[in-house]
Design a protein around this motif. Sequence first.
Motif, PDB file in Angstrom:
ATOM      1  N   ASP A 291       0.821  -1.211   0.000  1.00  0.00           N
ATOM      2  CA  ASP A 291       0.000   0.000   0.000  1.00  0.00           C
ATOM      3  C   ASP A 291       0.854   1.259   0.000  1.00  0.00           C
ATOM      4  O   ASP A 291       0.655   2.161  -0.821  1.00  0.00           O
ATOM      5  CB  ASP A 291      -0.926  -0.022   1.220  1.00  0.00           C
ATOM      6  N   ILE A 292       1.834   1.322   0.892  1.00  0.00           N
ATOM      7  CA  ILE A 292       2.641   2.538   0.963  1.00  0.00           C
ATOM      8  C   ILE A 292       3.562   2.656  -0.246  1.00  0.00           C
ATOM      9  O   ILE A 292       3.829   3.760  -0.736  1.00  0.00           O
ATOM     10  CB  ILE A 292       3.431   2.596   2.298  1.00  0.00           C
ATOM     11  N   ARG A 293       4.032   1.525  -0.783  1.00  0.00           N
ATOM     12  CA  ARG A 293       4.871   1.569  -1.984  1.00  0.00           C
ATOM     13  C   ARG A 293       4.074   2.118  -3.163  1.00  0.00           C
ATOM     14  O   ARG A 293       4.573   2.959  -3.931  1.00  0.00           O
ATOM     15  CB  ARG A 293       5.408   0.162  -2.297  1.00  0.00           C
ATOM     16  N   GLU A 294       2.822   1.678  -3.305  1.00  0.00           N
ATOM     17  CA  GLU A 294       1.991   2.163  -4.410  1.00  0.00           C
ATOM     18  C   GLU A 294       1.631   3.638  -4.231  1.00  0.00           C
ATOM     19  O   GLU A 294       1.564   4.384  -5.205  1.00  0.00           O
ATOM     20  CB  GLU A 294       0.731   1.313  -4.524  1.00  0.00           C
ATOM     21  N   ARG A 295       1.397   4.058  -3.008  1.00  0.00           N
ATOM     22  CA  ARG A 295       1.079   5.470  -2.776  1.00  0.00           C
ATOM     23  C   ARG A 295       2.271   6.368  -3.073  1.00  0.00           C
ATOM     24  O   ARG A 295       2.113   7.506  -3.489  1.00  0.00           O
ATOM     25  CB  ARG A 295       0.630   5.675  -1.332  1.00  0.00           C
ATOM     26  N   MET A 296       3.480   5.846  -2.851  1.00  0.00           N
ATOM     27  CA  MET A 296       4.683   6.640  -3.079  1.00  0.00           C
ATOM     28  C   MET A 296       5.148   6.603  -4.530  1.00  0.00           C
ATOM     29  O   MET A 296       5.592   7.622  -5.066  1.00  0.00           O
ATOM     30  CB  MET A 296       5.806   6.145  -2.170  1.00  0.00           C
ATOM     31  N   HIS A 297       5.035   5.450  -5.159  1.00  0.00           N
ATOM     32  CA  HIS A 297       5.652   5.265  -6.472  1.00  0.00           C
ATOM     33  C   HIS A 297       4.687   4.842  -7.572  1.00  0.00           C
ATOM     34  O   HIS A 297       5.086   4.734  -8.737  1.00  0.00           O
ATOM     35  CB  HIS A 297       6.759   4.213  -6.379  1.00  0.00           C
ATOM     36  N   GLY A 298       3.439   4.548  -7.232  1.00  0.00           N
ATOM     37  CA  GLY A 298       2.516   4.007  -8.219  1.00  0.00           C
ATOM     38  C   GLY A 298       2.631   2.495  -8.277  1.00  0.00           C
ATOM     39  O   GLY A 298       3.524   1.891  -7.666  1.00  0.00           O
TER      40      GLY A 298
ATOM     41  N   ALA B  81       3.364  -1.253  -9.488  1.00  0.00           N
ATOM     42  CA  ALA B  81       4.326  -1.983 -10.310  1.00  0.00           C
ATOM     43  C   ALA B  81       3.559  -2.717 -11.407  1.00  0.00           C
ATOM     44  O   ALA B  81       2.349  -2.940 -11.296  1.00  0.00           O
ATOM     45  CB  ALA B  81       5.085  -2.986  -9.441  1.00  0.00           C
ATOM     46  N   ASP B  82       4.273  -3.098 -12.469  1.00  0.00           N
ATOM     47  CA  ASP B  82       3.588  -3.878 -13.500  1.00  0.00           C
ATOM     48  C   ASP B  82       3.228  -5.240 -12.926  1.00  0.00           C
ATOM     49  O   ASP B  82       3.796  -5.694 -11.935  1.00  0.00           O
ATOM     50  CB  ASP B  82       4.448  -4.010 -14.758  1.00  0.00           C
ATOM     51  N   ALA B  83       2.247  -5.882 -13.555  1.00  0.00           N
ATOM     52  CA  ALA B  83       1.666  -7.100 -12.992  1.00  0.00           C
ATOM     53  C   ALA B  83       2.707  -8.193 -12.775  1.00  0.00           C
ATOM     54  O   ALA B  83       2.676  -8.910 -11.769  1.00  0.00           O
ATOM     55  CB  ALA B  83       0.544  -7.610 -13.897  1.00  0.00           C
ATOM     56  N   GLY B  84       3.630  -8.352 -13.712  1.00  0.00           N
ATOM     57  CA  GLY B  84       4.639  -9.404 -13.586  1.00  0.00           C
ATOM     58  C   GLY B  84       5.551  -9.174 -12.402  1.00  0.00           C
ATOM     59  O   GLY B  84       5.839 -10.103 -11.632  1.00  0.00           O
ATOM     60  N   LEU B  85       6.018  -7.938 -12.231  1.00  0.00           N
ATOM     61  CA  LEU B  85       6.891  -7.629 -11.105  1.00  0.00           C
ATOM     62  C   LEU B  85       6.136  -7.768  -9.795  1.00  0.00           C
ATOM     63  O   LEU B  85       6.669  -8.325  -8.825  1.00  0.00           O
ATOM     64  CB  LEU B  85       7.448  -6.214 -11.247  1.00  0.00           C
ATOM     65  N   GLU B  86       4.889  -7.295  -9.746  1.00  0.00           N
ATOM     66  CA  GLU B  86       4.132  -7.387  -8.506  1.00  0.00           C
ATOM     67  C   GLU B  86       3.906  -8.835  -8.111  1.00  0.00           C
ATOM     68  O   GLU B  86       3.966  -9.185  -6.926  1.00  0.00           O
ATOM     69  CB  GLU B  86       2.790  -6.674  -8.641  1.00  0.00           C
ATOM     70  N   GLU B  87       3.688  -9.709  -9.084  1.00  0.00           N
ATOM     71  CA  GLU B  87       3.509 -11.128  -8.746  1.00  0.00           C
ATOM     72  C   GLU B  87       4.795 -11.714  -8.192  1.00  0.00           C
ATOM     73  O   GLU B  87       4.776 -12.515  -7.258  1.00  0.00           O
ATOM     74  CB  GLU B  87       3.036 -11.926  -9.964  1.00  0.00           C
ATOM     75  N   THR B  88       5.954 -11.309  -8.756  1.00  0.00           N
ATOM     76  CA  THR B  88       7.219 -11.798  -8.243  1.00  0.00           C
ATOM     77  C   THR B  88       7.443 -11.319  -6.806  1.00  0.00           C
ATOM     78  O   THR B  88       7.852 -12.091  -5.931  1.00  0.00           O
ATOM     79  CB  THR B  88       8.381 -11.317  -9.136  1.00  0.00           C
TER      80      THR B  88
END
Length: 295
Positions: A142-149, A151-158
């Motif tokens: 949550d905080i990573r997405e609020r700060m940076h947006g 990640a693409d789906a592949g990276l987020e799954e990893t």
Amino acid sequence: MISTPAAGPPVPGPADRPADSAGAVHDEDFDFRPYVEGAAILGAAANVIMQLAVPGVGYGVLESPVDSGKLTLHPVKRTRTTLTYLAVALLGSPAERAAYRAAVDTAHRQVRSTARSPVRYNAFDRDLQLWVAACLYWGARDIRERMHGRADAGLEETIYRHSARLGTTLQVPPQAWPADPAAFDRYWTENLAATRIDPPVRDMLNELVDLKMFPRPVQLLGGRFNRWVTAGLLPPHLRAEMGMDWSADDERRFGRVLRGLGRVSATLPAPLRSFPIQAYLVDFRIRRRFGLKLV
């Protein structure tokens, strides 16, 4: 009641890759360091509230006989052990995870409900540990997405599959970790809706939010800000359970603060961006090398 997600496949990986102490197979070659966001420590109080909003966790912490590990009594030590756990689980080797698991298990053996406890609990309960691990993952995402947006789906799954270590480093079996991010979101929504904060647990959490465990000057300087940040990072349901106010103006201001932090963080070299998480990993390795107490 915490519900275990529908069984999914174990965290994938070739059979010859190292397994942690709970038997979960991980890709030890994945470098997680670029995704460690030190600013996520701002969400520490909010994450504790989410974890303790399940009564078995909340009363387990409230009634724990392990005084040396209580945040309200020993804030510096408890912060060190929690951040060290995050560092070792996400960045440590299989041997390091096994060593820290053994140290945590020693403390957890003493945490179990009694005949006077309002709910039944046991620190080795895998469903309760899964909830705590889920809070850690959700809060960091949550905080990573609020700060940076996002990640693409592949990276987020990893990142998600790697984050299974937050549970499997203790007693959560790999097949209990939801199979993919979509399964996790279903697990999270279902279990978050069932959370509640009983008054005795709320009183303890308010002490944490207002920094009552620190000297008076620290409370005056940081307590109000910590309460505002904590309210901003809590799901609305738990914000209401804590009796915290939050307005549309607060949301806009908070969004600007986090996006600003994200821009600053993106310019920092990795060791600074991940501080203090990697620093606690170094501390752990020194303690382990010299046979010092880990927890």
